[in-house]
Design an enzyme around this catalytic site. Sequence first.
Site, PDB file in Angstrom:
ATOM      1  N   ARG A 163     -70.371  38.757 -18.154  1.00 19.55           N
ATOM      2  CA  ARG A 163     -70.308  38.220 -17.994  1.00 19.55           C
ATOM      3  C   ARG A 163     -69.830  37.572 -16.673  1.00 19.55           C
ATOM      4  NH1 ARG A 163     -69.646  38.209 -23.606  1.00 19.55           N
ATOM      5  NH2 ARG A 163     -68.008  38.281 -24.481  1.00 19.55           N
ATOM      6  N   GLU A 213     -67.468  27.926 -18.694  1.00 22.85           N
ATOM      7  CA  GLU A 213     -68.233  27.491 -19.984  1.00 22.85           C
ATOM      8  C   GLU A 213     -67.755  26.557 -20.694  1.00 22.85           C
ATOM      9  OE1 GLU A 213     -69.723  31.288 -22.017  1.00 22.85           O
ATOM     10  OE2 GLU A 213     -70.307  32.387 -19.846  1.00 22.85           O
ATOM     11  N   HIS A 259     -75.216  30.552 -22.712  1.00 22.63           N
ATOM     12  CA  HIS A 259     -74.471  32.215 -23.826  1.00 22.63           C
ATOM     13  C   HIS A 259     -75.487  32.487 -24.986  1.00 22.63           C
ATOM     14  CE1 HIS A 259     -70.664  34.681 -23.165  1.00 22.63           C
ATOM     15  NE2 HIS A 259     -71.875  35.212 -24.077  1.00 22.63           N
TER      16      HIS A 259
HETATM   17  N1  LIG Z   1     -75.024  37.068 -23.777  1.00 26.25           N
HETATM   18  C1  LIG Z   1     -74.049  37.517 -24.447  1.00 26.25           C
HETATM   19  O1  LIG Z   1     -74.455  36.496 -25.333  1.00 26.25           O
HETATM   20  C2  LIG Z   1     -73.288  38.798 -24.559  1.00 26.25           C
HETATM   21  C3  LIG Z   1     -74.078  39.308 -25.655  1.00 26.25           C
HETATM   22  C4  LIG Z   1     -72.928  40.410 -25.794  1.00 26.25           C
HETATM   23  C5  LIG Z   1     -72.392  41.346 -24.990  1.00 26.25           C
HETATM   24  N2  LIG Z   1     -72.223  40.647 -23.740  1.00 26.25           N
HETATM   25  C6  LIG Z   1     -71.314  41.398 -23.179  1.00 26.25           C
HETATM   26  O2  LIG Z   1     -72.179  42.871 -22.622  1.00 26.25           O
HETATM   27  C7  LIG Z   1     -70.230  44.201 -22.520  1.00 26.25           C
HETATM   28  C8  LIG Z   1     -71.305  45.419 -22.497  1.00 26.25           C
HETATM   29  O3  LIG Z   1     -71.986  45.066 -24.204  1.00 26.25           O
HETATM   30  P1  LIG Z   1     -72.375  46.134 -24.389  1.00 26.25           P
HETATM   31  O4  LIG Z   1     -72.637  46.222 -25.930  1.00 26.25           O
HETATM   32  O5  LIG Z   1     -73.678  47.012 -23.983  1.00 26.25           O
HETATM   33  O6  LIG Z   1     -70.962  47.139 -24.186  1.00 26.25           O
HETATM   34  P2  LIG Z   1     -70.952  48.783 -23.848  1.00 26.25           P
HETATM   35  O7  LIG Z   1     -69.252  48.942 -24.230  1.00 26.25           O
HETATM   36  O8  LIG Z   1     -71.631  49.714 -24.799  1.00 26.25           O
HETATM   37  O9  LIG Z   1     -71.301  49.138 -22.301  1.00 26.25           O
HETATM   38  C9  LIG Z   1     -70.854  49.185 -20.847  1.00 26.25           C
HETATM   39  C10 LIG Z   1     -71.590  49.819 -19.821  1.00 26.25           C
HETATM   40  O10 LIG Z   1     -70.559  49.207 -18.682  1.00 26.25           O
HETATM   41  C11 LIG Z   1     -69.736  50.503 -18.034  1.00 26.25           C
HETATM   42  N3  LIG Z   1     -69.173  50.066 -17.323  1.00 26.25           N
HETATM   43  C12 LIG Z   1     -67.666  49.363 -17.690  1.00 26.25           C
HETATM   44  N4  LIG Z   1     -67.125  48.794 -16.959  1.00 26.25           N
HETATM   45  C13 LIG Z   1     -67.834  49.577 -15.618  1.00 26.25           C
HETATM   46  C14 LIG Z   1     -67.809  49.884 -14.391  1.00 26.25           C
HETATM   47  N5  LIG Z   1     -66.335  49.587 -13.756  1.00 26.25           N
HETATM   48  N6  LIG Z   1     -67.970  49.681 -12.955  1.00 26.25           N
HETATM   49  C15 LIG Z   1     -69.811  50.554 -14.515  1.00 26.25           C
HETATM   50  N7  LIG Z   1     -70.073  50.451 -14.897  1.00 26.25           N
HETATM   51  C16 LIG Z   1     -68.681  50.038 -15.957  1.00 26.25           C
HETATM   52  C17 LIG Z   1     -69.907  51.194 -19.388  1.00 26.25           C
HETATM   53  O11 LIG Z   1     -69.718  53.113 -18.446  1.00 26.25           O
HETATM   54  C18 LIG Z   1     -70.652  51.160 -19.920  1.00 26.25           C
HETATM   55  O12 LIG Z   1     -72.051  52.059 -20.108  1.00 26.25           O
HETATM   56  C19 LIG Z   1     -70.135  42.980 -23.059  1.00 26.25           C
HETATM   57  O13 LIG Z   1     -68.843  43.330 -23.338  1.00 26.25           O
HETATM   58  C20 LIG Z   1     -70.122  41.545 -22.835  1.00 26.25           C
HETATM   59  O14 LIG Z   1     -69.265  41.035 -22.043  1.00 26.25           O
HETATM   60  C21 LIG Z   1     -72.989  39.569 -23.436  1.00 26.25           C
HETATM   61  O1  LIG Z   2     -69.947  39.479 -26.559  1.00 24.31           O
HETATM   62  C1  LIG Z   2     -70.316  39.277 -27.181  1.00 24.31           C
HETATM   63  O2  LIG Z   2     -70.604  40.066 -28.063  1.00 24.31           O
HETATM   64  C2  LIG Z   2     -71.169  37.980 -26.656  1.00 24.31           C
HETATM   65  O3  LIG Z   2     -70.918  37.600 -25.505  1.00 24.31           O
HETATM   66  C3  LIG Z   2     -71.611  36.484 -28.179  1.00 24.31           C
HETATM   67  O4  LIG Z   2     -70.802  36.229 -27.584  1.00 24.31           O
END
Ligand SMILES: NC(=O)c1ccc[n+]([C@@H]2O[C@H](COP(=O)([O-])OP(=O)(O)OC[C@H]3O[C@@H](n4cnc5c(N)ncnc54)[C@H](O)[C@@H]3O)[C@@H](O)[C@H]2O)c1
Ligand SMILES: O=C(O)[C@H](O)CO
Length: 323
Positions: free
Chosen positions: A236, A265, A284
């Site tokens: 993010r 964004e 994004h």
């Molecule tokens: N760019 C995109 O289109 C896109 C798509 C999907 C997800 N995302 C972002 O990616 C993030 C992660 O997705 P995921 O499915 O891997 O989630 P997830 O919950 O499986 O993984 C998140 C990780 O971050 C760690 N974490 C959380 N807070 C923390 C902190 N303060 N310090 C250290 N580590 C910390 C957790 O321990 C975990 O390992 C989502 O929350 C979303 O914001 C972006």
């Molecule tokens: O969090 C997510 O799934 C991605 O950022 C798509 O919006």
Amino acid sequence: MKPSIVLYKKLPADLHARLEQHFTVHAFDGLAPDNDALKQALQQAEGLIGSGGKVDDAFLRQAPRLRAASTISVGYDNFDVAALNQRGVLLLHTPTELTDTVADTAMALMLTCARRIVEVAERVKAGEWQGSIGSDWFGSDVHHKTLGILGMGRIGMALAQRAHFGFNMPILYNARRHHPQAEERFNARYCDVDALLAEADFVCITLPLTEQTHHLIGRQQLANMKSSAILINIGRGPVVDEAALIEALQSGTLKAAGLDVFEQEPLPSSSPLLTLPNVVALPHIGSATHETRYSMAACAVDNLIAALTGKPDRNCVNPQVLK
Ligand SMILES: NC(=O)c1ccc[n+]([C@@H]2O[C@H](COP(=O)([O-])OP(=O)(O)OC[C@H]3O[C@@H](n4cnc5c(N)ncnc54)[C@H](O)[C@@H]3O)[C@@H](O)[C@H]2O)c1
Ligand SMILES: O=C(O)[C@H](O)CO
């Protein structure tokens, strides 16, 4: 009578039809606060489904009958979960559908930045390829370089798998706790954030946005990185202090950045990021493939149907509201 729901994102026709089998659907394009028809529909809505938009306490006051909100995303930082809990509204998300696609995007950003793919392709289009190329066209390797992953969750693990097996990259990681599976499968080494930043050739952010991660990467952290390092943000935007990032990229403290997410964004066209040749900025698109966006939407539809008509058994962010 069928429960009434607000849909605020256009869905494929078959998924829209599936919602209509179960609900009276009021469809909108987004959650514009000044839309009177939306306000009226929210008064009766028991369910909400879509992506983006801010769902906070003020929004929830307009939806007094709401029981479930289904977001077509894994991230849910746009929801005030405490306010949902207080009103007993279940929040559902799509945690597993997009993992591989987002990890592919992160890998693509690493390769694009390191090999300067966009910059070089633009020079070819501009007619600059006139003879054999010189070192001013060269990039740097990805394989065998050290990758630091901030947030070793689902996406972090999928990225580590690609980097370890496909590119022979040593992996460092930081997360809230040790990840024995990452250590076993990818030989990943747990580091505190400062040590990871100092050692990694690529730093990839796969963190959610929370109070703790907001501006986790600021001026001091960027200064701590190697000047040859490349920062990738697929998590993010506000995890990185964007003003500090721009300074670091302009001054050469940091070599390059591959960014899928931004503090604001869409990224304003006036952003200095868009003037920097060492920045690859994407709109994004981490999960934006036809296949994955369809699966995410289908999952969100199933989540809402389960929440409002049966027993939601998966993908609940706040299952405590069911007790
Ligand atoms: N760019 C995109 O289109 C896109 C798509 C999907 C997800 N995302 C972002 O990616 C993030 C992660 O997705 P995921 O499915 O891997 O989630 P997830 O919950 O499986 O993984 C998140 C990780 O971050 C760690 N974490 C959380 N807070 C923390 C902190 N303060 N310090 C250290 N580590 C910390 C957790 O321990 C975990 O390992 C989502 O929350 C979303 O914001 C972006
Ligand atoms: O969090 C997510 O799934 C991605 O950022 C798509 O919006």
